[in-house]
Enzyme design. Structure first.
Site, PDB file in Angstrom:
ATOM      1  CB  SER A  34      -4.504  -2.013   0.043  1.00 18.72           C
ATOM      2  OG  SER A  34      -5.282  -2.517   1.396  1.00 18.72           O
ATOM      3  CG  ASP A 326       0.345  -6.910   4.923  1.00 16.30           C
ATOM      4  OD1 ASP A 326      -0.791  -6.955   5.403  1.00 16.30           O
ATOM      5  OD2 ASP A 326       0.665  -6.012   4.197  1.00 16.30           O
ATOM      6  CG  HIS A 329      -3.099  -6.184   3.000  1.00 17.64           C
ATOM      7  ND1 HIS A 329      -2.081  -5.240   3.359  1.00 17.64           N
ATOM      8  CD2 HIS A 329      -4.085  -5.283   2.552  1.00 17.64           C
ATOM      9  CE1 HIS A 329      -2.347  -3.958   3.287  1.00 17.64           C
ATOM     10  NE2 HIS A 329      -3.469  -3.890   2.840  1.00 17.64           N
TER      11      HIS A 329
END
Length: 351
Positions: A34, A326, A329
């Protein structure tokens, strides 16, 4: 290690002045998780997605693309820094074709790892499947550009690899079955062995310029701080996770040296975000941040993916004040600062 602190915008402007010359690599090709996924998870059946607001609210057009950030991620800034396009598209995104992918393509999948068992946790694309997509890409590239030109793109492109955090946080420290098979040190060695096999495979397919990414201080992610009931190192970070990340990075750095010596024509660098990320967390005001312990999205303590949606009333209004978007991240601003640092100190080799 000494750091020169300057406002992040000034760093960016200096970086752009230095690097916006003609492109020195024809394309940016991305593998990983990610930290670099541009939206491949949008096209698969997994609970780990971010193709909805407020993700992407600071991306071009305010569009949620599947990037786990409020805006751009490191490959986007790297592509722009090399004089290529300002974002790298996801290979599975039907909006794009081989014409778009010829100058940059992302095969990464949020939630994946070096260990195949890691990708099974959230039903995402395993690393071996990313390689299969890359092989398919090569076939399309040769059909589009011709054998000679395609071979040049394949050998001269910069390959970015950013993966490994999920192997520890979503696998080793979550699944008792993994802990019963390996000590932490043994698991690190297993992952390094997998990384070596992966690099050798893409080398065999033509890759020569490779950036192998290290782990961030993963014990300082808001999610880990939130669940750190035992306290931490004075700032709430889970120090044992940070030690594991630093040790693993040391082994990856050794792997880079080993493969550069073993593989003819290999130009591989180790892009380690750990120390600059650690400095941002420890001295956020030096980089223009105000909040580092919690994230911008929702309460900032544990939310990501679908728990971080546009209906949550707690999401911050200005993500540039936050280190994290978040609970797992970084914000676009953090991504840009870390990327600028790596471009100046590591990736400049390829400029």
């Amino acid at each position: 290690m000494a750091y020169i602190y300057m406002p992040w915008l000034m760093m960016s402007q200096l970086f752009i002045l230095v690097t916006t010359s003609a492109a020195k690599v024809p394309a940016i090709i991305v593998f990983g998780d990610s930290s670099v996924d541009a939206g491949n998870n949008n096209q698969i059946s997994t609970p780990l997605k971010s193709n909805f607001e407020p993700y992407g609210r600071d991306f071009f057009g305010g569009r949620p693309t599947g990037r786990f950030s409020n805006g751009r991620i490191p490959p986007d800034f790297i592509s722009e820094g090399f004089g290529l396009k300002p974002s790298v598209p996801a290979y599975l995104d039907p909006m794009y074709s081989i014409k778009d992918f010829a100058t940059g393509v992302c095969f990464a999948s949020a939630g994946t790892g070096y260990d195949n068992a890691t990708s099974n946790v959230l039903r995402v694309i395993p690393l071996w499947k990313e390689v299969e997509y890359y092989k398919d890409y090569q076939k399309k590239l040769r059909a589009y550009m011709g054998e000679k030109k395609a071979s040049e793109v394949i050998s001269e492109s910069l390959y970015l690899i950013s993966i490994g955090t999920n192997d520890f946080l979503e696998n080793y420290y979550t699944l008792p079955s993994t802990q019963s098979r390996y000590s932490v040190d043994q698991y690190q060695n297993f992952l390094v062995g997998t990384a070596e096999s992966f690099v050798k495979e893409i080398y065999g397919l033509g890759a020569r310029k490779i950036s192998l990414g290290g782990l961030p201080p993963m014990g300082c992610l808001p999610l880990e701080r939130t669940t750190n009931f035992m306290g931490g190192n004075g700032n709430g970070c889970v120090e044992r996770y940070n030690i594991v990340a630093a040790n693993f990075n040391g082994k990856l750095s050794g792997l880079v040296q080993k493969l550069n010596n073993e593989l003819p024509g290999m130009q591989m660098v180790f892009s380690n975000p750990y120390y600059v990320f650690q400095q941002i967390v420890r001295k956020p005001s030096a980089y223009g941040f105000e909040v580092t312990a919690v994230a911008c999205c929702a309460t900032g303590m544990f939310e990501m993916s679908y728990m971080c949606d546009r209906y949550n009333p707690f999401t911050c209004t200005d993500a540039s004040k936050y280190v994290f978007w978040d609970s797992f991240h970084p914000t676009e601003k953090t991504n840009q600062i870390i990327t600028d640092h790596l471009m100046k100190h590591v990736l400049r080799k390829f400029l």
